[in-house]
Design an enzyme around this catalytic site. Structure first.
Site, mmCIF file in Angstrom:
data_model
loop_
_atom_site.group_PDB
_atom_site.id
_atom_site.type_symbol
_atom_site.label_atom_id
_atom_site.label_comp_id
_atom_site.label_asym_id
_atom_site.label_seq_id
_atom_site.Cartn_x
_atom_site.Cartn_y
_atom_site.Cartn_z
ATOM 1 N N LYS A 3 0.802 5.725 -2.338
ATOM 2 C CA LYS A 3 1.380 4.844 -3.351
ATOM 3 C C LYS A 3 0.342 3.916 -3.950
ATOM 4 O O LYS A 3 0.454 3.506 -5.101
ATOM 5 C CB LYS A 3 2.484 3.987 -2.720
ATOM 6 C CG LYS A 3 3.696 4.714 -2.226
ATOM 7 C CD LYS A 3 4.658 3.695 -1.620
ATOM 8 C CE LYS A 3 5.910 4.336 -1.082
ATOM 9 N NZ LYS A 3 6.826 3.328 -0.519
ATOM 10 N N LYS B 136 -8.267 -4.783 4.496
ATOM 11 C CA LYS B 136 -7.428 -5.451 3.495
ATOM 12 C C LYS B 136 -7.717 -6.947 3.413
ATOM 13 O O LYS B 136 -7.612 -7.540 2.339
ATOM 14 C CB LYS B 136 -5.959 -5.177 3.773
ATOM 15 C CG LYS B 136 -5.635 -3.694 3.639
ATOM 16 C CD LYS B 136 -4.156 -3.408 3.570
ATOM 17 C CE LYS B 136 -3.931 -1.927 3.295
ATOM 18 N NZ LYS B 136 -2.532 -1.589 3.087
ATOM 19 N N LYS C 128 -5.125 11.338 1.645
ATOM 20 C CA LYS C 128 -3.676 11.482 1.628
ATOM 21 C C LYS C 128 -3.090 11.006 0.307
ATOM 22 O O LYS C 128 -3.609 10.084 -0.315
ATOM 23 C CB LYS C 128 -3.058 10.670 2.770
ATOM 24 C CG LYS C 128 -3.238 11.290 4.140
ATOM 25 C CD LYS C 128 -2.475 10.533 5.206
ATOM 26 C CE LYS C 128 -0.988 10.748 5.071
ATOM 27 N NZ LYS C 128 -0.214 10.189 6.200
#
Length: 392
Positions: free
Chosen positions: A260, A162, A257
């Protein structure tokens, strides 16, 4: 448990680096031996009714809560609250480690809390609160940070991934240190168990390692000499593994998976999606060209995922689903799955509308939950500050 169910769902990224972590601790900090995991399934652990074990978990209020969050975490909470002392919170402090919509955070926090209740979390059995409403989360994070080697954090996979997306030096400090806050979330409440997916057992290791390190640095006789009770300051939490539904996959990729943060909304079913939208997403979801339907074929990840979802929302056993669906085509199965998902989510959506229509009720629930959490948290903070030598 998003950098995620904590979705965080109190989840940290880890890998083989933790074997090196153990060697580092033995060489440099003289820690006590780190206990191995004892993995528990959610329906196999039965604490004494007089002294219930404690479970904590939470979801980050970013994006919409989807079927993966619900089936993988929140639905399991509803079962856990009957057996354990439970604390479920909205991890809003984690939501600001990356750029976010300031106007949306407050609404998303309340919506997430309302969905907890709509999904069946019972406030007579569980404490529901907002993370930032209990200031001890941040205080414990700071205290733990003093005992956290920076090398542990720099090796975290999510930080490396990130921070690279944020442009390296432009990444926030909180992106580096948020795993310490996650550890604080768990250790603050003397948690016995943290619900995690089967693939995420190792994600508790940082919290466990920090607890063990602090216990060794400040606990035992050192603490007793300062007027404390001695012994361990923190419990070493264990993972609690739900037997079914721990890992719901994307509708567009059976190997990833449901998330969101995935760019396409088509990849997930949000709990508040309309009936038509749910049916359309399932109609368009990725499948395969094999004949019939089956579980546990590594070459058919989407098939296994969709059958697993159907099994959970229909309340049937794996054997019953296999017998019902083994000869079905996708054209027959998809409408069946859509109807089952819609029927399962409909009461949740109705209850959500009722809860959000009563702003005062939700405020009261969150306030009372924070009061209960604060009682437990203050005891933990007092013990640690006493053991660390603070003037109290």
């Amino acid at each position: 448990m998003a950098h995620a169910t904590l979705s965080h769902s109190l989840i940290l990224s880890s890998s083989s680096r933790f074997s090196r972590l153990g060697r580092f601790l033995r060489q440099h900090a003289n820690p006590l031996p780190v206990p191995r995991f004892r993995c528990y399934c959610s329906d196999e652990t039965s604490p004494s009714p007089s002294v219930k074990k404690r479970v904590v978990s939470g979801v980050q209020p970013t994006g919409s809560i989807h079927l993966g969050n619900y089936l993988g975490a929140i639905k399991n909470w509803v079962t856990l609250q009957d057996t354990y002392e439970t604390l479920f919170f909205i991890v809003d402090l984690h939501a600001i480690t990356l750029p976010y919509d300031v106007q949306e955070l407050r609404k998303a926090t309340r919506d997430t809390a309302a969905l907890y209740l709509a999904c069946g979390v019972d406030i007579s059995k569980a404490s529901v609160f907002v993370q930032s409403h209990v200031r001890a989360h941040v205080e414990l994070m700071w205290l733990l940070s003093s005992s956290t080697p920076i090398g542990w954090l720099q090796k975290m996979t999510q930080f490396k991934e990130k921070s690279r997306k944020e442009g390296g030096e432009n990444a926030s400090v909180s992106l580096l240190t948020y795993p310490v806050l996650m550890a604080a979330d768990i250790l603050l409440y003397k948690s016995d168990f943290v619900p995690v997916g089967e693939d995420q057992k190792q994600h508790l290791e940082l919290a466990r390692d920090l607890a063990q390190r602090v216990n060794n640095l400040y606990g035992g006789r050192k603490w007793k000499k300062l007027g404390g009770r001695g012994g361990s300051i923190f419990k070493i939490p264990e993972p609690l593994i739900p037997q079914v539904g721990a890992r719901v996959m994307s509708l567009t990729d059976g190997l990833s998976k449901m998330s969101k943060s995935a760019p396409s909304d088509q990849s997930r079913i949000n709990l508040l999606d309309s009936k038509d939208l749910i049916a359309d997403k399932i109609k368009r979801c990725k499948t395969d060209s094999f004949a019939g339907l089956e579980f546990d074929n590594a070459e058919r990840p989407e098939c296994n995922n969709l059958l697993s979802v159907y099994q959970i929302v229909s309340g049937k056993t794996k054997e019953e689903v296999m017998e019902e669906c083994k000869d079905m085509s996708w054209g027959t199965f998809k409408p069946l799955l859509a109807d089952a998902v819609i029927e399962h989510l409909s009461p949740i959506q109705v209850r959500y509308e009722e809860i959000t229509a009563e702003a005062a009720y939700l405020d009261k629930v969150l306030s009372e939950g924070a009061d209960r959490a604060t009682e437990i948290a203050e005891s933990t903070i007092h013990n640690l500050k006493q053991a660390m030598g603070f003037y109290l």
